[in-house]
Every structure is written in structure tokens, then in C-alpha cells.
Scaffold this active site. Structure first.
Site, PDB file in Angstrom:
ATOM      1  N   LYS A 190      70.313   6.591  53.116  1.00  0.00           N
ATOM      2  CA  LYS A 190      68.909   6.611  52.723  1.00  0.00           C
ATOM      3  C   LYS A 190      68.642   7.842  51.871  1.00  0.00           C
ATOM      4  O   LYS A 190      69.245   8.903  52.078  1.00  0.00           O
ATOM      5  CB  LYS A 190      68.024   6.611  53.977  1.00  0.00           C
ATOM      6  CG  LYS A 190      66.541   6.443  53.701  1.00  0.00           C
ATOM      7  CD  LYS A 190      65.787   6.354  55.016  1.00  0.00           C
ATOM      8  CE  LYS A 190      64.292   6.275  54.813  1.00  0.00           C
ATOM      9  NZ  LYS A 190      63.574   6.217  56.107  1.00  0.00           N
ATOM     10  N   SER A 239      61.096   1.723  55.668  1.00  0.00           N
ATOM     11  CA  SER A 239      61.643   2.584  54.621  1.00  0.00           C
ATOM     12  C   SER A 239      63.171   2.630  54.612  1.00  0.00           C
ATOM     13  O   SER A 239      63.766   2.981  53.600  1.00  0.00           O
ATOM     14  CB  SER A 239      61.075   3.998  54.757  1.00  0.00           C
ATOM     15  OG  SER A 239      61.337   4.538  56.025  1.00  0.00           O
ATOM     16  N   SER A 295      61.593   2.469  61.506  1.00  0.00           N
ATOM     17  CA  SER A 295      62.103   2.335  60.144  1.00  0.00           C
ATOM     18  C   SER A 295      63.569   1.945  60.054  1.00  0.00           C
ATOM     19  O   SER A 295      64.074   1.699  58.963  1.00  0.00           O
ATOM     20  CB  SER A 295      61.879   3.642  59.368  1.00  0.00           C
ATOM     21  OG  SER A 295      60.510   3.856  59.141  1.00  0.00           O
TER      22      SER A 295
END
Length: 227
Positions: A49, A145, A167
Site C-alpha cells: 500500500k 483504502s 481497510s
């Protein structure tokens, strides 16, 4: 790399691709041929990420203020991945409406092929048309996300997300992946851009329980990895 070239513009999964990925893969193959295996992820492509520090790829957290920021040090979990032989293939786009590059598409490979046959417009630009659900968010959202879109589309074997309040596990459910949100503190948070410092934690997202468990073991690195 071929799948990324074919589908990335439709999925919007990556904010940065490692330009040295194939070179690193060749080096891992050469090591393996000589009996040198770094660890359980030797030669395996993993994405992170975009809020997890990498010295060789930008880390923006989706923020315009960090658009050209490349950290001076790796996150601890990034170091663990490299020591285990992983190839950091790309940085995953953090799936939020107001961020660098916009939203990801829900990109399970079977859904992608089905939309291609039906000639449907990319879901990134289509609001949910259902009565009571048309609040401006896209239909078939990736759910959070840590989108997992690239893992679902087989761009890389697995990805590492971060979770404040769903998330990792929510997008994993919506993209048909296995996501694990470990106890906060089990995985080092050094080098991760936080939303909430006392709640955030990194966690693995993969296509199978076995893959997610192997990745979790490397991320927490409870003991030195043999070289």
C-alpha cells in the site's frame, strides 16, 4: 508485467511500478539456481500500500503534498519482505475519492473478463444506480483504502495493506481475497504513514488462506530469517 500492461488502465490498481522488477527476478532465479534461497517469499512479487515506506519507489499515502516523496528508509515490514526474498513489484493505490490518481476498480479477474465481454464502461466512473444506494460512490466498490485490486487481477501474488477500521478485511471480502487484520503491534508500524497511530496496523491480503498466513509470518518476522 503483461497483465499490468493489458489491464492497469481499466483497474487503476497501482500508483507506481518497480522498473527493476524483472532484473530483481532474474537475480532471485540466479540465487536459487546456486542453492541460495533467502526465505519463503524468494522471487515472489508483492505489492505494498502506498503509505508503506520504500526507498526505491515513491510513498505518497495518496496525498498531493507527498506526490514526489521517496522515503530515505524502508519500513520495517519492507525490510522483512526483502530479507525473505520478495520482489516489491509495485505500490498499491489507496482507494479514496480525493487522492492522487482516484479510485480503483473492483477487479476480480472473472468480473473483469465478464465486463469486457459486455462492453461495460469502467466502474470507476459509474455511480451506483440502485435506488437508495446512489450516493456518488462507484458500483462494485473495492470497499476500502487497501483495495487489493491488483492481487485480485493477478498483477502480483499478494499485497500488504493497512487497516484502521476495516481497510484490509472489507476490501478483501469485496474482491474475493483473504485479508488478515492482526492485533495492533504484532507487525511493526515503523515507516508506515498512519491515520490513527494507536489503531493502524499492516496486514496481508492474498488469494488463499495459506498465502495470507505465509505473508503474515514474514511481516511479523518473530525470528531472524535464514539466508
Amino acid at each position: 508485467m503483461t497483465r499490468i500492461a493489458l489491464y492497469e488502465k481499466r483497474i487503476n490498481a497501482a500508483i507506481a511500478i518497480n522498473p527493476r522488477a524483472l532484473e530483481e527476478a532474474d537475480a532471485r532465479d540466479a540465487d536459487r539456481a546456486q542453492g541460495r534461497v533467502r526465505g519463503p517469499l524468494h522471487g515472489i512479487p508483492i505489492a505494498l500500500k502506498d503509505n508503506i515506506h520504500t526507498v526505491d519507489l515513491p510513498t505518497t499515502g495518496g496525498a498531493l503534498a507527498f506526490a514526489n516523496f521517496t522515503p530515505p528508509y524502508d519500513a520495517t515490514l519492507t525490510t522483512h519482505l526483502r530479507e525473505a526474498g520478495a520482489i516489491i513489484m509495485a505500490k498499491d493505490r489507496a482507494d479514496r475519492a480525493r487522492q492522487l490518481g482516484g479510485r480503483c476498480a473492483d477487479a476480480d479477474a472473472r468480473q473483469l473478463q465478464r465486463r469486457r465481454r459486455l462492453r461495460l464502461q469502467s466502474i470507476r466512473s459509474r455511480a451506483d444506480p440502485r435506488e437508495g444506494s446512489n450516493d456518488g460512490r462507484p458500483v462494485m466498490s473495492t470497499g476500502g483504502s487497501s483495495s487489493g485490486a491488483g492481487t485480485a487481477a493477478n498483477f502480483w501474488a499478494a499485497n500488504v495493506g493497512t487497516d484502521t477500521a476495516g481497510s484490509v478485511v472489507n476490501p478483501a471480502a469485496l474482491t474475493m481475497l483473504v485479508g488478515i487484520r492482526p492485533t495492533t503491534g504484532r507487525i511493526s508500524r515503523h515507516g508506515i504513514i498512519p491515520i490513527t497511530a494507536d489503531q493502524d496496523t499492516a496486514g496481508p491480503m492474498a488469494r488463499t488462506v495459506t498465502d495470507a498466513a505465509i505473508l503474515l509470518g514474514v511481516l511479523e518476522a518473530p525470528r531472524p530469517i535464514r539466508r
